[in-house]
Design an enzyme around this catalytic site. Sequence first.
Site, PDB file in Angstrom:
ATOM      1  N   CYS A 106      33.060  45.319  41.500  1.00 45.37           N
ATOM      2  CA  CYS A 106      33.228  45.063  40.006  1.00 45.37           C
ATOM      3  C   CYS A 106      34.267  43.945  39.853  1.00 45.37           C
ATOM      4  O   CYS A 106      35.372  44.127  39.909  1.00 45.37           O
ATOM      5  CB  CYS A 106      33.757  46.451  39.328  1.00 45.37           C
ATOM      6  SG  CYS A 106      33.570  46.118  37.564  1.00 45.37           S
ATOM      7  N   LEU A 107      33.551  42.828  39.475  1.00 46.03           N
ATOM      8  CA  LEU A 107      34.548  41.462  39.182  1.00 46.03           C
ATOM      9  C   LEU A 107      33.516  40.686  38.080  1.00 46.03           C
ATOM     10  O   LEU A 107      32.521  40.657  38.081  1.00 46.03           O
ATOM     11  CB  LEU A 107      34.745  40.807  40.561  1.00 46.03           C
ATOM     12  CG  LEU A 107      35.486  39.542  40.277  1.00 46.03           C
ATOM     13  CD1 LEU A 107      36.817  39.970  39.886  1.00 46.03           C
ATOM     14  CD2 LEU A 107      35.627  38.596  41.454  1.00 46.03           C
TER      15      LEU A 107
END
Lengths: 169, 397
Positions: A106-107
Amino acid sequence: MEASSNLTAANAPKRAAEAGATVTKRLQTELMQLMLSPPPGISAFPRDGNLLSWTGTMAGPADTPFANLTFKLSLEFPSNYPMSPPNVTFTTPMFHPNVDMAGRICLDILKEKWSAVYNVQTVLLSLQSLLGEPNNKSPLNGQAADLWDRDPAEFKRLMLLRYREAEEE
Amino acid sequence: MSSPDAAAIRPSSHSFDLRSLTYITHVDDNLCCPICQSPLVDPFTTSCRHTFCLACITDALKVSKSCPVDRSPLDTADIKMAPVVLANLVNDLTVLCPNHALGCSATLSRGNVEGHLKEDCQYVTVDCPGCGEKIMRKDRQGDSEDCVHVEEACRYCSEKHRKLDMKSHEAVCSAFTSSCRHCGIECPLSKILAHEATCDEAIVNCDSASVGCPWHGPRKESTTHSVSCPLTHLRPLLEEHNSRIANLERENKLLRRRLEASLTARAQTDIIQSNTTTALDNQTLRVLTEQERIRSDMERLYVSMQELDMKQNTLAMFMGENMRTQEEVAMIGAAVNNLQTQLHGLQLLTIRRQGMDQNGAGNRSDGPSSQVKRAAENGVLGRAGRECFSDMFETRD
Ligand SMILES: [Zn+2]
Ligand SMILES: [Zn+2]
Ligand SMILES: [Zn+2]
Ligand SMILES: [Zn+2]
Ligand SMILES: [Zn+2]
Ligand SMILES: [Zn+2]
Ligand SMILES: [Zn+2]
């Protein structure tokens, strides 16, 4: 503008065919740059002769629990790359607040904050800094996020346990 | 709108996507588009002063209405053609023909790529003039309007081949013959070179020509000659010698060059070294000498100072003694004066008494003053005085 959009529409099939060449050219350029001036601690290379699938390698940053460890990633490039981001996952088992057990990351820059000027190098460097500075507000791995702040020793123990899974395989 | 906008130059105005070209020289990063990371094609600049290929920024804006570099809001209306100098710079870059992989070896400036593809490149796909199928330009038969896919008979063997393939067939056609330059035998074109290389009638030199055999003749006789040629037996030896000599000469030359080089280098360093060392030695020597000189001077000065000290002390001692002596002398002088006065007084008294005695005895021819005067004229006043003294004392006793 009316006429121009007609023109664009008329050329749509041709442009779609060119998109493949554009992706290929761009990835070749990136590969060349990575080979000619490799940035310290990261590397990436197409796997199985497929220019749209790369394997990346990243050294865990010093002064973090990940120091002295090496992590492998998979990068899958869409046919409209770099307009859309590559799909990047950790293939080395990872214990990190922003990485789930399947290696998904998750970025924001790999999602809604993606920009066409990013490339393999900037992605890997961003991920490297994510290792040392996780975003604990919206964790994918709640346990990791909890231990990161509360019990760094336990965090490191569990992270190394996960990491060893890879070595035993 | 006076200045050209995105609609003025369409990405599709190129017959070919210039972004996929291969550049044969290194291209400055400043000339590269941040999106495709290749030299800019139709550079356009945003209102936030970032420059991209028109095609790249157009594609990016379809995905997100913001600048890919700084994320500031952006629309197609906000991009304008970059200065012409920039376009000229990137169009002058040298590239490989896009058909390089197909066999075209042309290198040209990027601005000429489209012209090359349109007019010259033999590896572009063109339509067959007859049937419209795709063929390479090199396979067109000149300006002929015939279909290159139609089969026709080979001029030599009458085999049927497509016009398209005729050139490659002729290269291997067994009926397409040529006669040998040496024996005149007819041979397929594909085999003629191989035959001529081994033809019995070809004039060849002796195998030992390299070591001096002047024989030459048809190849078929060369074997017979070789058997009788004296040089053939010696050849391995001679050749070995020759190559050894050549090696030695090469080595010798190399060594000589190396020696010369090192001698020159050595001489130069020697000069430099001797220059510096002599300079250094001279200077050191000078300094050391100076130091030694100063040191001995100092020693001498020290000794002199000690001597002077002693002398001063002695002098001071003498001076003290001297002063005492002077005082004594002065005292003695005073005493002597005193005694002289007394003596003088006594003399006067004596003279007067003698005068009175003479007067009394009637002998007054010589006055006492004349007697003193005579004694003074003789310069013996002192002695006289002393004599007088003793006289006086004797007299007094
Ligand atoms: Zn571009
Ligand atoms: Zn910008
Ligand atoms: Zn060409
Ligand atoms: Zn045809
Ligand atoms: Zn033939
Ligand atoms: Zn022949
Ligand atoms: Zn011979």
